[in-house]
Design a protein around this motif. Sequence first.
Motif, PDB file in Angstrom:
ATOM      1  N   LYS A   1     -11.123  -0.702   4.701  1.00 39.13           N
ATOM      2  CA  LYS A   1     -12.663  -0.423   4.494  1.00 39.13           C
ATOM      3  C   LYS A   1     -12.550  -2.305   3.554  1.00 39.13           C
ATOM      4  N   LYS A   2     -11.387  -2.269   2.775  1.00 39.88           N
ATOM      5  CA  LYS A   2     -11.119  -4.272   2.761  1.00 39.88           C
ATOM      6  C   LYS A   2     -10.202  -5.157   3.375  1.00 39.88           C
ATOM      7  N   PRO A   3     -10.838  -6.222   3.573  1.00 37.74           N
ATOM      8  CA  PRO A   3      -9.677  -7.323   3.704  1.00 37.74           C
ATOM      9  C   PRO A   3      -8.308  -7.304   4.232  1.00 37.74           C
ATOM     10  N   ALA A   4      -7.856  -7.883   5.381  1.00 39.25           N
ATOM     11  CA  ALA A   4      -6.510  -7.124   5.204  1.00 39.25           C
ATOM     12  C   ALA A   4      -5.304  -7.324   4.001  1.00 39.25           C
ATOM     13  N   LYS A   5      -4.585  -6.395   3.874  1.00 39.79           N
ATOM     14  CA  LYS A   5      -4.205  -6.639   2.353  1.00 39.79           C
ATOM     15  C   LYS A   5      -2.501  -7.036   2.588  1.00 39.79           C
ATOM     16  N   ALA A   6      -1.897  -8.064   2.061  1.00 36.27           N
ATOM     17  CA  ALA A   6      -0.762  -8.908   2.210  1.00 36.27           C
ATOM     18  C   ALA A   6       0.265  -7.520   1.434  1.00 36.27           C
ATOM     19  N   GLY A   7       1.123  -7.251   2.879  1.00 39.31           N
ATOM     20  CA  GLY A   7       2.445  -6.422   2.757  1.00 39.31           C
ATOM     21  C   GLY A   7       1.967  -4.938   3.105  1.00 39.31           C
ATOM     22  N   ASN A   8       0.999  -4.511   3.728  1.00 38.01           N
ATOM     23  CA  ASN A   8       0.126  -3.398   3.944  1.00 38.01           C
ATOM     24  C   ASN A   8       0.796  -3.073   5.083  1.00 38.01           C
ATOM     25  N   GLY A   9       1.942  -1.935   5.319  1.00 38.15           N
ATOM     26  CA  GLY A   9       2.685  -1.471   6.192  1.00 38.15           C
ATOM     27  C   GLY A   9       1.492  -1.278   7.647  1.00 38.15           C
ATOM     28  N   SER A  10       0.728  -1.255   7.419  1.00 34.94           N
ATOM     29  CA  SER A  10      -0.622  -0.213   8.510  1.00 34.94           C
ATOM     30  C   SER A  10      -1.478  -1.251   9.103  1.00 34.94           C
ATOM     31  N   ASP A  11      -0.913  -2.939   8.538  1.00 30.36           N
ATOM     32  CA  ASP A  11      -2.039  -3.522   9.018  1.00 30.36           C
ATOM     33  C   ASP A  11      -1.881  -4.489  10.219  1.00 30.36           C
ATOM     34  N   ALA A  12      -2.486  -4.488  11.367  1.00 30.62           N
ATOM     35  CA  ALA A  12      -2.059  -5.246  12.339  1.00 30.62           C
ATOM     36  C   ALA A  12      -1.951  -6.300  12.211  1.00 30.62           C
ATOM     37  N   SER A  13      -2.114  -7.048  11.169  1.00 26.02           N
ATOM     38  CA  SER A  13      -2.422  -8.655  10.992  1.00 26.02           C
ATOM     39  C   SER A  13      -1.391  -9.230   9.934  1.00 26.02           C
ATOM     40  N   LEU A  14      -0.617 -10.250  10.087  1.00 28.16           N
ATOM     41  CA  LEU A  14       0.165 -10.975   9.083  1.00 28.16           C
ATOM     42  C   LEU A  14      -0.231 -12.733   8.247  1.00 28.16           C
TER      43      LEU A  14
ATOM     44  N   ALA B   1       1.145  -1.189  -0.067  1.00 25.21           N
ATOM     45  CA  ALA B   1      -0.048  -0.020  -0.187  1.00 25.21           C
ATOM     46  C   ALA B   1       1.080   0.949  -0.203  1.00 25.21           C
ATOM     47  N   GLY B   2       1.675   1.190   0.428  1.00 28.90           N
ATOM     48  CA  GLY B   2       2.869   2.485   0.642  1.00 28.90           C
ATOM     49  C   GLY B   2       3.370   2.803  -0.485  1.00 28.90           C
ATOM     50  N   GLN B   3       3.816   2.034  -1.685  1.00 33.82           N
ATOM     51  CA  GLN B   3       3.816   2.023  -2.717  1.00 33.82           C
ATOM     52  C   GLN B   3       2.842   3.039  -3.877  1.00 33.82           C
ATOM     53  N   ILE B   4       1.745   2.927  -3.264  1.00 33.15           N
ATOM     54  CA  ILE B   4       0.806   3.395  -4.228  1.00 33.15           C
ATOM     55  C   ILE B   4       0.112   4.554  -3.510  1.00 33.15           C
ATOM     56  N   SER B   5       0.222   5.802  -5.157  1.00 33.21           N
ATOM     57  CA  SER B   5      -0.926   7.307  -4.814  1.00 33.21           C
ATOM     58  C   SER B   5      -1.292   7.223  -5.697  1.00 33.21           C
ATOM     59  N   ILE B   6      -2.916   7.634  -5.177  1.00 31.89           N
ATOM     60  CA  ILE B   6      -3.790   7.956  -6.542  1.00 31.89           C
ATOM     61  C   ILE B   6      -4.487  10.031  -6.372  1.00 31.89           C
ATOM     62  N   LYS B   7      -4.928  10.192  -7.528  1.00 37.14           N
ATOM     63  CA  LYS B   7      -4.524  11.751  -7.092  1.00 37.14           C
ATOM     64  C   LYS B   7      -5.857  11.706  -8.301  1.00 37.14           C
ATOM     65  N   GLU B   8      -7.371  12.367  -7.810  1.00 35.78           N
ATOM     66  CA  GLU B   8      -7.864  12.602  -8.490  1.00 35.78           C
ATOM     67  C   GLU B   8      -8.061  13.303  -9.475  1.00 35.78           C
TER      68      GLU B   8
END
Length: 676
Positions: free
Chosen positions: A268-281, A214-221
């Motif tokens: 809001k989505k389920p835990a994403k693999a590699g997301n630094g902000s996630d509390a689960s692995l 998630a830290g690699q992704i930035s989206i601007k509308e």
Amino acid sequence: MDITEFYQTFFEEAEELLNEMEHLLLDIDIDEPDSEQLNAIFRAAHSIKGGAGTFGFTVLQETTHIFENLLDRARHNELTLDREIIDIFLETKDMLTDQLNAYRNQEEPDPEAFERICNTLKRIAEERVEGGAPKVAAPKPAAQPAAGADAAARVLTLTLTKIEEDEKDTLTEELALFGAIKHSEFSEGTLTVSIETQEPVDDIEAVLCFVLDAGQISIKETSGAEASEPVQSAPAPVAEQPSASAAQPAAKKPEDDKKATAKPAAPKKPAKAGNGSDASLRVSTEKVDQIINLVGELVITQSMLEQTTQGLDPVAYGQLLNGMTQLQRNARDLQEAVMSVRMMPMDYVFNRFPRLVRDLAGKLGKEIELVTVGKSTELDKGLIERIIDPLTHLVRNCLDHGIELPDKREAAGKHRVGKLTLSAQHQGGNILIEVSDDGAGLNREKILSKAQSSGIQISDTMSDEDVWQLIFAPGFSTADEITDVSGRGVGMDVVKRNIQQMGGHVDILSQAGKGSTTRIVLPLTLAILDGMSVKVGDEVFILPLGAIMESIQVKTEEINKVAGQDQVIYVRGEYLPLVELHKVFNVPSAQTDVTQGIVMIVQSEGRHCALLVDQLIGQHQVVVKNLETNYRKVPGISAATIMGDGSVALILDVPALQRISRDRRGESSRSSATVH
């Protein structure tokens, strides 16, 4: 970039989304549907469609595409929900699960099933949607919070960092699935892509999280007027004209705010693999089991060292002994922490039953409310997986045999809607699971009559508890006719056997006209056991602490003989069968005089019995080792453990010992023995 390595992550997250979708569909109020629930169901289908498209799972993508269009019309009140439509939506969810499993097994989904469900969804769209069938692109703009921007002119600028040069082309191709690529640029590990799309921002981000952090992704509308704005220092001449206005801070500020509000949507989505902000692995079960085994060996080693240092002078070896005490404490904490990794909430089990209850109740013509209590109660993962089948059978029994038809309930002064309750709670070192209903209860006379006709030994003086236990006999059923739900007499004996194999026991409580409760007691884990070590001759056995009621010494006048050479002891007004362990396991040099040994009163399956041992050694926690896997199955023994001195001690199987005792005495002598 090889994206096949991310398949498993997609499969797991899609499975979570499908489970969430099912629960939301079951909970939805048909008369007044909640918009948030409908939006959540739509987002789940949309996210699965996006992921399926990314990984090339065409059939899954097409099915969810048709499904999400109907869901979008439902959330915009263009499709009126009723039970038939919810049933079709649930059937679609089942089909999506089948398709997901097919891709997981590297197979193609069933084309006939795919065609059938698609035709069903299209029929609903043509017949039930106001204004005709939904258009393919219609649902997309409604999901976006674009402030005053025309949907067709909506442009997203994606900045992807830490990208290898050989990955940029694959990522650009994947992003093209979401819409038309307006501009793409790669510089020093950063890929910047401008894309015209109608897809929700959080869904695009969710799909990208399958292959990137998630830290690699930035989206601007950006709005339609800014669609031609250059991305970074894009050299395209056509972009130079609007770049002057883009340089003005006032023009960029609102878009920065949009970016700030768009990003929080991802959690809001389920835990994403590699997301630094996630509390689960996500960790494989095999790795956890390996760690548990290693910690078990560490505990055994610590126990050996502790036994070795017991005779040391505390003055001369004070520092060593203090270190051993600290090691014992740390080993215990580590053991408990590692065991907690395998613990899962009962919610994992209970969530399987709303759908089962809904479908089966409809099939039986009954109205049933399912209530779950203690969903956060935790149990070992190995037991969680093994308890599902027994609970499923118990729930089906309650629905079929226990809860009456609505008219019959009303005639008996009850509410038309029956109540089925699943509950779980911790009780000491065990977990107590109950399946209760407010139905008619068990019929004592009917059970006794069926038992007699089946050749089972019965007595008119049997207690209700003993009568209820008769339904666990193999082939026993009180159903008047055989159906696809029950009546074959297969199930309750399997339930009891499976529970016993997990080190637990099952009891039944029932009141005529008020309902029944099946109570299951299980250890929290099969890897660690609190036990009492006892000695029989030169052998050491471990007796599970949860089964022990008390230990006593008996007098001669309290011992009586029954049929054959078997003995019973009289304790507080009750005759208890005596199991002499030295006879069961052929242990020589053991104490044969009951008055000189120790009698352990134990409880299992709602019955008490007495075990004769030579002496008590002490209470401690042991690491359970599977004896059947490493040696063979031994009657009366459930497992083994390694003691502090390196010797092997066998763990007693109390229910099996009780059965051995009953088999030797015979069922008739057990129920109505003549005391001499």
